[in-house]
Motif scaffolding. Structure first.
Motif, PDB file in Angstrom:
ATOM      1  N   ASN A   2       0.853  -1.183   0.000  1.00  0.00           N
ATOM      2  CA  ASN A   2       0.000   0.000   0.000  1.00  0.00           C
ATOM      3  C   ASN A   2       0.894   1.240   0.000  1.00  0.00           C
ATOM      4  O   ASN A   2       1.565   1.533   0.991  1.00  0.00           O
ATOM      5  CB  ASN A   2      -0.902  -0.018   1.230  1.00  0.00           C
ATOM      6  CG  ASN A   2      -1.875   1.140   1.248  1.00  0.00           C
ATOM      7  OD1 ASN A   2      -2.147   1.758   0.218  1.00  0.00           O
ATOM      8  ND2 ASN A   2      -2.405   1.453   2.411  1.00  0.00           N
ATOM      9  N   LEU A   4       1.404   5.333  -0.535  1.00  0.00           N
ATOM     10  CA  LEU A   4       0.765   6.642  -0.515  1.00  0.00           C
ATOM     11  C   LEU A   4       1.769   7.684  -0.991  1.00  0.00           C
ATOM     12  O   LEU A   4       2.908   7.710  -0.514  1.00  0.00           O
ATOM     13  CB  LEU A   4       0.291   6.976   0.900  1.00  0.00           C
ATOM     14  CG  LEU A   4      -0.378   8.338   1.109  1.00  0.00           C
ATOM     15  CD1 LEU A   4      -1.651   8.455   0.279  1.00  0.00           C
ATOM     16  CD2 LEU A   4      -0.678   8.558   2.591  1.00  0.00           C
ATOM     17  N   ALA A  26       0.152  -3.483  -6.656  1.00  0.00           N
ATOM     18  CA  ALA A  26       0.283  -2.524  -5.560  1.00  0.00           C
ATOM     19  C   ALA A  26      -0.884  -1.539  -5.560  1.00  0.00           C
ATOM     20  O   ALA A  26      -1.396  -1.157  -6.617  1.00  0.00           O
ATOM     21  CB  ALA A  26       1.600  -1.769  -5.659  1.00  0.00           C
ATOM     22  N   ALA A  27      -1.291  -1.135  -4.368  1.00  0.00           N
ATOM     23  CA  ALA A  27      -2.289  -0.065  -4.241  1.00  0.00           C
ATOM     24  C   ALA A  27      -1.540   1.256  -4.199  1.00  0.00           C
ATOM     25  O   ALA A  27      -0.714   1.485  -3.311  1.00  0.00           O
ATOM     26  CB  ALA A  27      -3.105  -0.253  -2.973  1.00  0.00           C
ATOM     27  N   THR A  29      -1.947   5.383  -4.165  1.00  0.00           N
ATOM     28  CA  THR A  29      -2.825   6.529  -3.953  1.00  0.00           C
ATOM     29  C   THR A  29      -1.994   7.803  -4.014  1.00  0.00           C
ATOM     30  O   THR A  29      -0.939   7.892  -3.382  1.00  0.00           O
ATOM     31  CB  THR A  29      -3.525   6.451  -2.587  1.00  0.00           C
ATOM     32  OG1 THR A  29      -4.281   5.243  -2.520  1.00  0.00           O
ATOM     33  CG2 THR A  29      -4.453   7.637  -2.376  1.00  0.00           C
ATOM     34  N   TYR A  98      -0.434   3.315   5.288  1.00  0.00           N
ATOM     35  CA  TYR A  98       0.492   3.055   4.195  1.00  0.00           C
ATOM     36  C   TYR A  98       1.568   2.072   4.647  1.00  0.00           C
ATOM     37  O   TYR A  98       1.898   1.964   5.831  1.00  0.00           O
ATOM     38  CB  TYR A  98       1.134   4.354   3.700  1.00  0.00           C
ATOM     39  CG  TYR A  98       1.973   5.082   4.732  1.00  0.00           C
ATOM     40  CD1 TYR A  98       3.299   4.717   4.976  1.00  0.00           C
ATOM     41  CD2 TYR A  98       1.448   6.131   5.480  1.00  0.00           C
ATOM     42  CE1 TYR A  98       4.068   5.380   5.928  1.00  0.00           C
ATOM     43  CE2 TYR A  98       2.203   6.800   6.434  1.00  0.00           C
ATOM     44  CZ  TYR A  98       3.513   6.421   6.646  1.00  0.00           C
ATOM     45  OH  TYR A  98       4.266   7.070   7.594  1.00  0.00           O
ATOM     46  N   ASP A  99       2.114   1.369   3.668  1.00  0.00           N
ATOM     47  CA  ASP A  99       3.332   0.590   3.885  1.00  0.00           C
ATOM     48  C   ASP A  99       4.555   1.434   3.555  1.00  0.00           C
ATOM     49  O   ASP A  99       5.606   1.301   4.187  1.00  0.00           O
ATOM     50  CB  ASP A  99       3.319  -0.674   3.020  1.00  0.00           C
ATOM     51  CG  ASP A  99       2.166  -1.606   3.381  1.00  0.00           C
ATOM     52  OD1 ASP A  99       2.020  -1.907   4.583  1.00  0.00           O
ATOM     53  OD2 ASP A  99       1.418  -2.000   2.474  1.00  0.00           O
TER      54      ASP A  99
END
Length: 270
Positions: A2, A4, A26-27, A29, A98-99
């Motif tokens: 994740n 960001l 992967a996410a 944003t 977030y990661d």
């Protein structure tokens, strides 16, 4: 994973693009405080000069981010970081986990410490909204002073002059592009701008931006006592790095956000 990204400019957008290519699962944003999708900043000059239509300003077509699986949130910012929890709070109060977090918040236009910089009719050119506001102002007002004879100031002066406006460049140092050119080369450049119809005032310190009876800009007062009449003032005095969120979160900050040779901050995961 994740990820960001705070900032949707060149660094943030290209990072999102590369991450999507490297890891389709992967996410990603992206929070961007601007209300417009990514555009190369040099395009602002061409847009201001009337040589580039609005729809051509942007680097990617409408909807590009969504097609890439990138969650682009315009008009949103990271207001607070909690690195120990690996969360970020947006300006609207939403908490995002977030990661990994990429701070790509860039810089803001710098304003000199002189009275009058907050008057209506004083502009900077850093964002597309800045360019839109200045272009609208120039529709009805023709006399513009540009504070700063560096690269950006001269590009702005050329663009405004190309729209038919009267332009005066006021530079604190004794020559244009003082960090790039020696006196002889700067003299040649000055002559070229004067042939374009751009007046140049060198070695002049601004004491105050003057307001009229209507509260809007009416001119500039120099430290020498001389006054220059103007309907608008564009400040091109460099930029200041955007470090407030990082500093508040306890990250190491100097002139900018301190990073190692792999661009890692003092906080794990940032």
């Amino acid at each position: 994973m994740n990820i960001l990204i705070a900032g949707g400019g060149l660094a943030g957008t290209m990072a999102a693009k590369a991450l999507r290519e490297l890891d389709p699962g992967a996410a990603v944003t992206v929070l961007d405080e601007e209300r417009h999708r990514y555009y190369p900043r040099p395009n602002l000059i061409e847009f201001l000069a009337g040589r580039l239509p609005f729809e051509k300003v942007f680097a990617f077509p409408e909807g590009w981010a969504a097609k890439q699986g990138i969650d682009l949130r315009l008009g949103q910012t990271v207001a607070r970081l909690r690195p120990a929890e690996r969360t970020a709070e947006t300006g609207s109060g939403e908490i995002l986990s977030y990661d990994a977090l990429l701070l790509a918040t860039g810089a803001r236009a710098a304003l000199p410490p002189v009275p009058g910089t907050g008057l209506p009719g004083v502009f900077v050119l850093r964002t597309l909204d800045d360019a839109l506001a200045l272009a609208e102002h120039l529709r009805e007002r023709r006399r513009t002073v540009v504070l700063g004879g560096g690269l950006l100031g001269l590009e702005i002066a050329r663009a405004v002059r190309g729209r038919g406006g009267e332009v005066i460049v006021v530079e604190f140092f004794d020559r244009l592009l003082p960090r790039q050119l020696d006196p002889a080369a700067a003299g040649i450049l000055k002559a070229q701008f004067e042939r374009l119809g751009v007046a140049v005032v060198l070695g002049a310190a601004t004491q105050e931006i003057l307001g009229g009876a209507d509260g809007a800009v009416r001119g500039l007062k120099l430290a020498s006592g001389a006054e220059i009449a103007a309907d608008g003032v564009v400040v091109a005095a460099g930029v200041r790095p955007e470090t407030a969120v990082a500093r508040e979160a306890g990250l190491a900050v100097g002139k900018g956000i301190v990073v190692d040779d792999r661009m890692r901050t003092s906080a794990p995961g940032v």
